[in-house]
Design an enzyme around this catalytic site. Structure first.
Site, PDB file in Angstrom:
ATOM      1  N   LYS A  14      31.673  -0.281  21.150  1.00 10.51           N
ATOM      2  CA  LYS A  14      32.996   0.045  20.621  1.00 10.51           C
ATOM      3  C   LYS A  14      32.846   1.406  19.952  1.00 10.51           C
ATOM      4  O   LYS A  14      32.156   1.540  18.947  1.00 10.51           O
ATOM      5  CB  LYS A  14      33.448  -1.027  19.619  1.00 10.51           C
ATOM      6  CG  LYS A  14      34.904  -0.917  19.210  1.00 10.51           C
ATOM      7  CD  LYS A  14      34.997  -0.141  17.941  1.00 10.51           C
ATOM      8  CE  LYS A  14      36.414  -0.059  17.415  1.00 10.51           C
ATOM      9  NZ  LYS A  14      36.504   0.970  16.387  1.00 10.51           N
ATOM     10  N   GLY A  71      27.315   1.199  10.184  1.00  7.64           N
ATOM     11  CA  GLY A  71      28.553   1.616   9.552  1.00  7.64           C
ATOM     12  C   GLY A  71      28.682   1.100   8.142  1.00  7.64           C
ATOM     13  O   GLY A  71      27.696   0.849   7.456  1.00  7.64           O
ATOM     14  N   GLU A  95      23.100  -2.080  10.103  1.00  4.47           N
ATOM     15  CA  GLU A  95      22.610  -1.025   9.219  1.00  4.47           C
ATOM     16  C   GLU A  95      23.825  -0.572   8.421  1.00  4.47           C
ATOM     17  O   GLU A  95      24.698   0.107   8.935  1.00  4.47           O
ATOM     18  CB  GLU A  95      22.057   0.120  10.065  1.00  4.47           C
ATOM     19  CG  GLU A  95      21.486   1.241   9.280  1.00  4.47           C
ATOM     20  CD  GLU A  95      21.002   2.340  10.207  1.00  4.47           C
ATOM     21  OE1 GLU A  95      21.460   3.488  10.017  1.00  4.47           O
ATOM     22  OE2 GLU A  95      20.194   2.071  11.107  1.00  4.47           O
ATOM     23  N   CYS A 132      20.654   7.195   7.753  1.00  2.30           N
ATOM     24  CA  CYS A 132      20.548   5.953   6.986  1.00  2.30           C
ATOM     25  C   CYS A 132      19.441   6.039   5.942  1.00  2.30           C
ATOM     26  O   CYS A 132      19.400   5.238   5.013  1.00  2.30           O
ATOM     27  CB  CYS A 132      20.305   4.775   7.916  1.00  2.30           C
ATOM     28  SG  CYS A 132      18.778   4.888   8.863  1.00  2.30           S
TER      29      CYS A 132
END
Length: 159
Positions: A14, A71, A95, A132
């Site tokens: 997506k 996200g 994450e 991240c």
């Protein structure tokens, strides 16, 4: 995606509404790789849409057997909730919004405060701050060595 393909699994992605062009470019690259490797044509799908509706519907679909997510914490927790409530719960490898503490030890600050200040800013701004592993909070003992670190960081961030 490569790991899923190697395990014989199809992939449904997506795309994020904030960068549809980048998502399309990456999707086309994956489709080209699928074709050049002789994988079945439908093994990769890229879907677009705003909001969480598409992601939520995908996670709820019984044909989906696992979820990878990068996200926001809110988005990830919402998907985890949907996955857990299914008749057949599935794993969500998420994450989400890490804090990533950095501990500045006194001996390290004393010996290389300026270098650490510059390295901190390089880590902070790497990838426009979207990694991240981006440092989120600094913990240090107040004093002149920390002042040197901060001065070097301020100078580096100014650049």
């Amino acid at each position: 995606t490569a790991s899923a393909f190697a395990a014989g699994c199809p992939v449904v992605v997506k795309g994020h509404g904030a960068h549809p062009g980048t998502s399309e470019l990456v999707g086309r690259a994956v489709q080209a790789a699928v074709a050049s490797c002789g994988l079945p044509e439908g093994v990769f799908s890229l879907l677009f849409g705003n909001g969480r509706e598409i992601g939520t519907a995908l996670v709820a679909d019984p044909r989906i057997k696992a979820v990878g997510f990068t996200g926001s914490r809110g988005g990830g927790l919402a998907l985890m909730g949907v996955a857990a409530k299914r008749a057949e719960p599935i794993p969500v490898y998420a994450e989400m919004s890490s804090i990533n503490p950095v501990f500045l030890m006194p001996a390290a600050l004393a010996s290389k405060a300026e270098a650490l200040g510059k390295a901190f800013v390089a880590s902070l701004t790497m990838g426009a701050g979207q990694f991240c592993t981006n440092p989120g909070i600094l913990l240090a003992v107040d004093g002149p060595d920390l002042d040197r670190f901060v001065a070097a960081a301020v100078e580096a961030i100014g650049g």
